[in-house]
Write an enzyme that holds these catalytic residues in place. Sequence first.
Site, mmCIF file in Angstrom:
data_model
loop_
_atom_site.group_PDB
_atom_site.id
_atom_site.type_symbol
_atom_site.label_atom_id
_atom_site.label_comp_id
_atom_site.label_asym_id
_atom_site.label_seq_id
_atom_site.Cartn_x
_atom_site.Cartn_y
_atom_site.Cartn_z
ATOM 1 C CD GLU A 123 -2.937 -1.302 2.175
ATOM 2 O OE1 GLU A 123 -2.421 -1.693 3.240
ATOM 3 O OE2 GLU A 123 -4.140 -1.061 2.052
ATOM 4 C CD GLU A 145 -3.531 -6.365 3.739
ATOM 5 O OE1 GLU A 145 -3.626 -7.036 2.691
ATOM 6 O OE2 GLU A 145 -2.840 -5.338 3.823
#
Length: 676
Positions: A123, A145
């Site tokens: 990210e 995740e």
Amino acid sequence: MENLKLTKWKYAHNEETPRIRILSLDCGVDAKQNTLSKQALEELSKILDANLYHPPTAMVIKSSKSESFCAGMDVDEIREIVNDPSNLKLLLNRAHEILMKVRLATYPIIAVISGECLGGGLELALACHYRIVVDHPKTRLGLPETQLGIIPGFGGTQILPKVVGLQNAIRVIVGGKKLSAKEAKSIGLADMIVSPENSFSKLDLGDAILNHFLSVKRKLPWMDRLPFGKHFVCSMARKATMKATKGVYPAPMLALEAVCASSQPLEKGLNKERDLFIKAANTSEAKNLINLFSVRKEARTETPLEAKVYPLDYVGVIGAGVMGSTIAYAALTARKQVYLHDTYVPSIHKAVRFIEDELRREVKKGKMSKEKAEETRDRLTIGYGDIFHDRIGRCDVVIEAIVEDMAEKHKLFTKLEEFTRPGAILVTNTSSLLPSEIASVLKHPENFCAMHFFNPAHKMDLVEIAGTSRTDPETIAKVLNLTRAMGKTPVVLNKECVGLLVNRVMTQYLMQSIYYVSTIPNRPNLWMLDKAFEACGMVMGPFKTLDLIGFDTGAHVMKVMSEAYPKRLPNLSDFKIAEDKSTLGTKTGKGFYLWKNGKPIKPNYEFARWLDIFPYRKKTMDEANCVREIVLSKMKEEAMKMYDEGLASMDMIDLSLILGGGMMPNRRGVIGRVES
Ligand code: NAD
């Protein structure tokens, strides 16, 4: 800049082009992986602020470790924030704010990625304007995740679709796909790839390269540019995700909802991502999966014994069948010298073909260089027939994986003790025989223990390790190190028992299920029972599992286990499961299901009728759910019995059942979490 006290970043100028600033994430020499902690984010914010009024020509964000750009947020920190929902919103807003500073910088920020770049690490890279990816075998880019029951929370669900298109983003975020450098380039996640030799230190970051980046144009697939196209991609993905998760895991669906909201303005999309993250973090599945991750980390790193470093460099594997060939492959890829032996020549040929095919596949996928694959193959020596090759004398450890027969194992171990060097460790991979009984023929039982791999051993994470009362603790310590060197998760039992942990509970699972679908008056059909178990998080229903194990092997193991635990298991002596040799499960293409290309196509009603376990009255799922609960209670009872016998802690028992038997990671195993 000099005034900033940085603990997580190193800041420098490029010598040739001083106006290019270089920022290296550095979590210290003790940390194998870089992680993106709250501290690292705050320091990044300060650095960006300090550059505000004297902007550089460009900034490079890299890592000081060639094998880890950044593995994402530290799991302990994730657990802390997930357990404190009041702070979660603030933390996510703050992370969005800091990464927005990266995005809105007036100068280009380039991520140079080598090694793992996962979760928050990716990210961060996505917030940068451009990405150079080093084609290192350890390079992997991904947003895994959902495996922890949460979703990407630092903008990944909003930015990735804008960079690589919806379909690719769904594959990475919802499907958990990790990309090599080449794969990242092929979907536009990497703007450029460079070879490790040409990696950052030698990279020319002068005008030419900057101009290259400034001319990069991102073009999304046509489907993404039409509202109908996006709608179509999302609705197909919803169906596929529901099918894959069987409704058991909320996170992939929540991640998909966030990705499908990415066509909104960024700020709105980020708020949506944040709200969905909080929703995911509040589920019991997230808490269980995060807890499981910590327990696995403990098993992989903690040393229960006073173990010095004992490298076992030369590994012998005797028996080149399903287990022996995959164990040999796992040892080879752990850089060991391997001697593989079988009495039956075709088995050895098949094993060598398997190893060579696997290596070729790794090269094709970009996970291994051609030279490395050749070097790996060169470390394999084979032997066949009744006489061992001289190499047996060089082995530090020999792993036995021959037929499950006590007399055969006795003959082999007696011979092994004669031909191996003094002090060499001898190991059995038995599924259902008592290790001390196997060791009864040895002159040096102190060098012996059980190391139970799962099928296929090169892919399955778990290895159960058990010594006998005569095993030297140093033997266990050495085998523990070997297991870790092979990249596996070891669970060391405090003492031995027949079947060790997983097979004891697995046998309850299979035998109780057979018993209830074949005996009680109001019984469900077996396919419904499979569905009922899969709907509560078992990776595979009991009858599909039996098809995969094979009825001949299954019947043998059930018989041996029934003899060892006669009072704990139902009597299935009338159950003629392995009598029809044309119906033995996947190996014959038919069992309780009809199989094609490794997939169950439809129920095999004929076989169930033949076994006399086909209830003709139409059943509802209620009956299946009811039987499932009874079987689960028997499994839990067995797991608790193992705990009471002092075999292992509850955490380690559940970890084994999840990694070795696919038993309900969402519930954190058969016993489940004890604390709230
Ligand atoms: P397999 O039948 O596929 O292979 C056994 C191999 O051993 C054959 O190639 C055979 O030729 C060879 N062999 C037999 N006697 C030998 C001897 N004296 N010397 C050298 N080679 C000999 O069996 P498998 O499934 O690989 O199982 C091997 C062992 O691993 C068994 O003890 C089994 O209980 C255990 N195990 C199996 C699994 C599984 O799922 N298959 C999982 C864990 C443990």
